[in-house]
Write a protein that holds these residues in place. Sequence first.
Motif, PDB file in Angstrom:
ATOM      1  N   ILE A 490      39.330  35.168  43.883  1.00 46.93           N
ATOM      2  CA  ILE A 490      39.928  34.120  43.055  1.00 46.93           C
ATOM      3  C   ILE A 490      38.984  32.919  42.966  1.00 46.93           C
ATOM      4  O   ILE A 490      38.785  32.344  41.893  1.00 46.93           O
ATOM      5  N   MET A 491      38.394  32.524  44.094  1.00 49.98           N
ATOM      6  CA  MET A 491      37.402  31.433  44.059  1.00 49.98           C
ATOM      7  C   MET A 491      36.229  31.802  43.158  1.00 49.98           C
ATOM      8  O   MET A 491      35.729  30.974  42.387  1.00 49.98           O
ATOM      9  N   LEU A 492      35.781  33.043  43.261  1.00 50.08           N
ATOM     10  CA  LEU A 492      34.647  33.488  42.462  1.00 50.08           C
ATOM     11  C   LEU A 492      34.976  33.413  40.973  1.00 50.08           C
ATOM     12  O   LEU A 492      34.160  32.969  40.162  1.00 50.08           O
ATOM     13  N   ARG A 493      36.193  33.821  40.616  1.00 52.88           N
ATOM     14  CA  ARG A 493      36.591  33.837  39.203  1.00 52.88           C
ATOM     15  C   ARG A 493      36.853  32.437  38.669  1.00 52.88           C
ATOM     16  O   ARG A 493      36.386  32.076  37.568  1.00 52.88           O
ATOM     17  N   GLU A 494      37.614  31.660  39.394  1.00 45.54           N
ATOM     18  CA  GLU A 494      38.124  30.413  38.842  1.00 45.54           C
ATOM     19  C   GLU A 494      37.285  29.191  39.195  1.00 45.54           C
ATOM     20  O   GLU A 494      37.407  28.160  38.528  1.00 45.54           O
ATOM     21  N   TYR A 495      36.439  29.298  40.206  1.00 46.62           N
ATOM     22  CA  TYR A 495      35.696  28.115  40.640  1.00 46.62           C
ATOM     23  C   TYR A 495      34.180  28.312  40.539  1.00 46.62           C
ATOM     24  O   TYR A 495      33.464  27.408  40.091  1.00 46.62           O
ATOM     25  N   ILE A 496      33.680  29.485  40.940  1.00 55.82           N
ATOM     26  CA  ILE A 496      32.225  29.664  41.015  1.00 55.82           C
ATOM     27  C   ILE A 496      31.641  30.151  39.693  1.00 55.82           C
ATOM     28  O   ILE A 496      30.717  29.548  39.144  1.00 55.82           O
ATOM     29  N   LEU A 497      32.171  31.259  39.160  1.00 58.52           N
ATOM     30  CA  LEU A 497      31.615  31.842  37.939  1.00 58.52           C
ATOM     31  C   LEU A 497      32.330  31.387  36.680  1.00 58.52           C
ATOM     32  O   LEU A 497      31.729  31.294  35.609  1.00 58.52           O
ATOM     33  N   GLY A 498      33.615  31.164  36.778  1.00 59.04           N
ATOM     34  CA  GLY A 498      34.428  30.921  35.594  1.00 59.04           C
ATOM     35  C   GLY A 498      35.032  32.222  35.106  1.00 59.04           C
ATOM     36  O   GLY A 498      34.510  33.309  35.352  1.00 59.04           O
ATOM     37  N   GLU A 499      36.142  32.107  34.402  1.00 62.26           N
ATOM     38  CA  GLU A 499      36.919  33.284  34.039  1.00 62.26           C
ATOM     39  C   GLU A 499      36.160  34.237  33.131  1.00 62.26           C
ATOM     40  O   GLU A 499      36.205  35.456  33.325  1.00 62.26           O
ATOM     41  N   GLU A 500      35.484  33.719  32.131  1.00 62.22           N
ATOM     42  CA  GLU A 500      34.840  34.598  31.154  1.00 62.22           C
ATOM     43  C   GLU A 500      33.743  35.434  31.786  1.00 62.22           C
ATOM     44  O   GLU A 500      33.676  36.655  31.578  1.00 62.22           O
ATOM     45  N   ARG A 501      32.884  34.820  32.577  1.00 63.62           N
ATOM     46  CA  ARG A 501      31.787  35.556  33.211  1.00 63.62           C
ATOM     47  C   ARG A 501      32.313  36.547  34.231  1.00 63.62           C
ATOM     48  O   ARG A 501      31.865  37.695  34.303  1.00 63.62           O
ATOM     49  N   PHE A 502      33.278  36.098  35.030  1.00 65.47           N
ATOM     50  CA  PHE A 502      33.805  36.997  36.059  1.00 65.47           C
ATOM     51  C   PHE A 502      34.527  38.176  35.427  1.00 65.47           C
ATOM     52  O   PHE A 502      34.322  39.333  35.844  1.00 65.47           O
ATOM     53  N   ASP A 503      35.388  37.920  34.454  1.00 66.18           N
ATOM     54  CA  ASP A 503      36.189  38.993  33.878  1.00 66.18           C
ATOM     55  C   ASP A 503      35.316  40.062  33.247  1.00 66.18           C
ATOM     56  O   ASP A 503      35.596  41.267  33.367  1.00 66.18           O
ATOM     57  N   TYR A 504      34.265  39.647  32.557  1.00 65.66           N
ATOM     58  CA  TYR A 504      33.359  40.635  31.972  1.00 65.66           C
ATOM     59  C   TYR A 504      32.738  41.501  33.061  1.00 65.66           C
ATOM     60  O   TYR A 504      32.714  42.739  32.955  1.00 65.66           O
ATOM     61  N   ALA A 505      32.257  40.862  34.117  1.00 63.53           N
ATOM     62  CA  ALA A 505      31.585  41.602  35.193  1.00 63.53           C
ATOM     63  C   ALA A 505      32.561  42.511  35.939  1.00 63.53           C
ATOM     64  O   ALA A 505      32.236  43.664  36.270  1.00 63.53           O
ATOM     65  N   PHE A 506      33.766  42.012  36.200  1.00 60.21           N
ATOM     66  CA  PHE A 506      34.749  42.789  36.968  1.00 60.21           C
ATOM     67  C   PHE A 506      35.215  44.011  36.187  1.00 60.21           C
ATOM     68  O   PHE A 506      35.301  45.125  36.730  1.00 60.21           O
ATOM     69  N   LYS A 507      35.502  43.830  34.900  1.00 61.61           N
ATOM     70  CA  LYS A 507      35.916  44.971  34.076  1.00 61.61           C
ATOM     71  C   LYS A 507      34.771  45.972  33.917  1.00 61.61           C
ATOM     72  O   LYS A 507      35.001  47.184  33.885  1.00 61.61           O
ATOM     73  N   SER A 508      33.577  45.463  33.837  1.00 63.06           N
ATOM     74  CA  SER A 508      32.417  46.351  33.749  1.00 63.06           C
ATOM     75  C   SER A 508      32.271  47.179  35.021  1.00 63.06           C
ATOM     76  O   SER A 508      31.963  48.378  34.970  1.00 63.06           O
ATOM     77  N   TYR A 509      32.517  46.553  36.166  1.00 62.55           N
ATOM     78  CA  TYR A 509      32.478  47.285  37.446  1.00 62.55           C
ATOM     79  C   TYR A 509      33.509  48.407  37.462  1.00 62.55           C
ATOM     80  O   TYR A 509      33.206  49.547  37.850  1.00 62.55           O
ATOM     81  N   ILE A 510      34.739  48.119  37.036  1.00 59.24           N
ATOM     82  CA  ILE A 510      35.792  49.138  37.041  1.00 59.24           C
ATOM     83  C   ILE A 510      35.411  50.289  36.111  1.00 59.24           C
ATOM     84  O   ILE A 510      35.512  51.468  36.479  1.00 59.24           O
ATOM     85  N   LYS A 511      34.988  49.961  34.898  1.00 56.61           N
ATOM     86  CA  LYS A 511      34.625  50.992  33.924  1.00 56.61           C
ATOM     87  C   LYS A 511      33.450  51.832  34.432  1.00 56.61           C
ATOM     88  O   LYS A 511      33.440  53.065  34.297  1.00 56.61           O
ATOM     89  N   THR A 512      32.482  51.183  35.037  1.00 58.48           N
ATOM     90  CA  THR A 512      31.279  51.875  35.503  1.00 58.48           C
ATOM     91  C   THR A 512      31.579  52.828  36.653  1.00 58.48           C
ATOM     92  O   THR A 512      31.021  53.927  36.729  1.00 58.48           O
ATOM     93  N   TRP A 513      32.478  52.419  37.555  1.00 61.47           N
ATOM     94  CA  TRP A 513      32.737  53.217  38.760  1.00 61.47           C
ATOM     95  C   TRP A 513      34.071  53.946  38.713  1.00 61.47           C
ATOM     96  O   TRP A 513      34.536  54.463  39.734  1.00 61.47           O
ATOM     97  N   ALA A 514      34.692  54.028  37.540  1.00 60.77           N
ATOM     98  CA  ALA A 514      35.949  54.771  37.426  1.00 60.77           C
ATOM     99  C   ALA A 514      35.735  56.226  37.808  1.00 60.77           C
ATOM    100  O   ALA A 514      34.810  56.888  37.310  1.00 60.77           O
ATOM    101  N   PHE A 515      36.561  56.715  38.756  1.00 60.07           N
ATOM    102  CA  PHE A 515      36.528  58.093  39.238  1.00 60.07           C
ATOM    103  C   PHE A 515      35.207  58.437  39.929  1.00 60.07           C
ATOM    104  O   PHE A 515      34.792  59.581  39.964  1.00 60.07           O
ATOM    105  N   LYS A 516      34.595  57.383  40.491  1.00 60.40           N
ATOM    106  CA  LYS A 516      33.366  57.565  41.270  1.00 60.40           C
ATOM    107  C   LYS A 516      33.520  56.811  42.590  1.00 60.40           C
ATOM    108  O   LYS A 516      34.565  56.250  42.880  1.00 60.40           O
ATOM    109  N   HIS A 517      32.435  56.773  43.384  1.00 57.29           N
ATOM    110  CA  HIS A 517      32.517  56.255  44.749  1.00 57.29           C
ATOM    111  C   HIS A 517      31.535  55.111  44.983  1.00 57.29           C
ATOM    112  O   HIS A 517      30.412  55.325  45.443  1.00 57.29           O
ATOM    113  N   PRO A 518      31.935  53.859  44.690  1.00 51.46           N
ATOM    114  CA  PRO A 518      31.037  52.720  44.944  1.00 51.46           C
ATOM    115  C   PRO A 518      31.046  52.271  46.394  1.00 51.46           C
ATOM    116  O   PRO A 518      32.046  52.399  47.097  1.00 51.46           O
TER     117      PRO A 518
END
Length: 637
Positions: A490-518
């Motif tokens: 939450i700190m990373l999203r709302e205070y350090i990176l901001g919502e737009e940058r964090f949300d793009y990166a977080f959704k990209s992580y989920i899509k990239t590692w869906a059904f895989k083992h990170p």
Amino acid sequence: MKFNFSYFLLLNVVLLFLSQEQFAQNNQQHFDEFMQTPSTPYRTASGKPGPAYWQNQNDYEIAVSLDENTHRLMGKVTITYTNNSPEQLDFIWLFLEQNRFTTNSRGTLTTPIQGNRYNGDVEGGYNLSQVKVNGEKAKFLITDTRMQVFLPEPLAANGGSTTISMNFAYKIPVKGMDRMGRLKVQQGTIYALAQWFPKVAVFDDVSGWNIEPYLGAGEFYLGYGNYDYKITVPYNHTVVASGRLMNPKEVLNRKVYKRFQKAQETEETTYLIEPSEVGSRRVLNKRKGTQTWHFKMENTRDIAFASSSAFIWDAANIKLASGKNVMAQSVYPAESDGQDAWSRSTEYTQESIKFYADTYFDYPYATAINVAADVGGMEYPGVSFCSYKSKGASLWGVTDHEFGHNWFPMIVGSNERLHAWMDEGFNTFINHYSTLNFNNGEYPADFTNGRVINPYLKFPGRESINTYPDATNLRNLAYTAYYKPAIGLIMLREYILGEERFDYAFKSYIKTWAFKHPRPQDFFAHIENASGESLNWFWKNWFYTNNNIDIAVVDVAQKEHGALISLENKGEIPMPVALKVSYADGSYDTVHLPVEIWQRGNAWDYFHETSKKVTSVEFDPKKQVADIDGSNDSWGK
């Protein structure tokens, strides 16, 4: 000895230089490279699967029967195992997790005398027979909750396949470590079945075979595959399970089947079996004997089911933004009925699944089923077990949390047994936003103020997030696995990176590692690369140490053209600095200073240009940062 003043002066200059250099180095360590790994054919430095990334495949055919008189489950499993790795295999490891429920299991012997959440019955354990590889009798070795099956010929790399089959039986525990078991209620027994069949351990490019024993706090790490399974139960039982029911016309009577079809088309909760109909012939398909329920599920890491003669059963459609339709279902006994309790379960399930699917990644399964059981809360693909006693906010919270786990670790398949925070922490993080969204905030969210965790951060016996779950003191586990990583995100999203940058990166992580083992490193690297921000200072301190944040506003000196604001980092973690600078006329400015101000030391002076008189300066006015000492956050009134 003659006192040499020139030598003394030179020595002090040298020592002063060295101390300043050491001071800078001590702060620089927060910004050094941390857990950065070079690219390999299997994983890249940018946090993605590499061009030669592989996973082994395990497909299951299972047929079991439930004996309600003896509380035994018995049947046969056939596993088709495909070796996609670049090395041949001489043996295959399986997990026999029901062996945890014996007097001499490692889990039993490592449970404190006074007990804990992970107490389990000790009258269970597998009885195995007819263990075969490709239809021939196999040599095997059982060690606690693990089974090593030796192959008559090495299994070829890059696509070699073999089958392992066996018959199994065990007594279903009453207390299954708060993850599964059975519950006696007024109109029957509820069987919540998980860890219910022998399953293959993960062989990966990180550790080879992952064979950590099943002890208690550590959950699961499982490969992906397809499941085709049949469950034979007493004629008056209702069965709900992971995946799609393949034979509804065979196991449901005409009335229930029509309701079943209707529920798939309406978003209004519809009874399949009404409270007054439980046990009634009007909703039974047979009058005696047994019947077999057939389910299938594809590309999943596990399956679970529940069976009982005591179930009220309701359902509704979930229409997702992708256009997909999912069938939400709830089963619960009369003891759990009521609008303030489980009668809202399907509503909660709908809203939870819809939020996560529409916000992060589409829901991959055909159904989402909530089961009332004597389990505090436990997740499986498409199925949640939640306490039959839960009501109101408690039921929303546990339902939302367990269904959130469909994204972590069911879709993003991290190793829960080693890195509990990669599923529990991530899930608690997304639960925060789901709860804010639900019914216009009907139930207040827990982590709006990041300082809610401060009592734990000051606790002398605290442990770091990366502590192995089974070794973590249980009084700390809620913080190391759930709350601290969630608040960090939450700190990373709302205070350090901001919502737009964090949300793009977080959704990209989920899509990239869906059904895989990170791994953790893959998450860290992916967020950094997708957000364009080096965050080593944050990962290292928040996730791998007990270091704390303490930013202080030390002094403010009014100058001719502004104010000199003196700041100090009194803690061990650097942090970007958000300041609210208030003026005598009632107005204020918001100032943002980057984390790099702490690269050369723990003190920083910032000159704020203004023609107004500064009356107060406050760090972190929104209280988003888990700063452990609020008394030094402000200067002035």
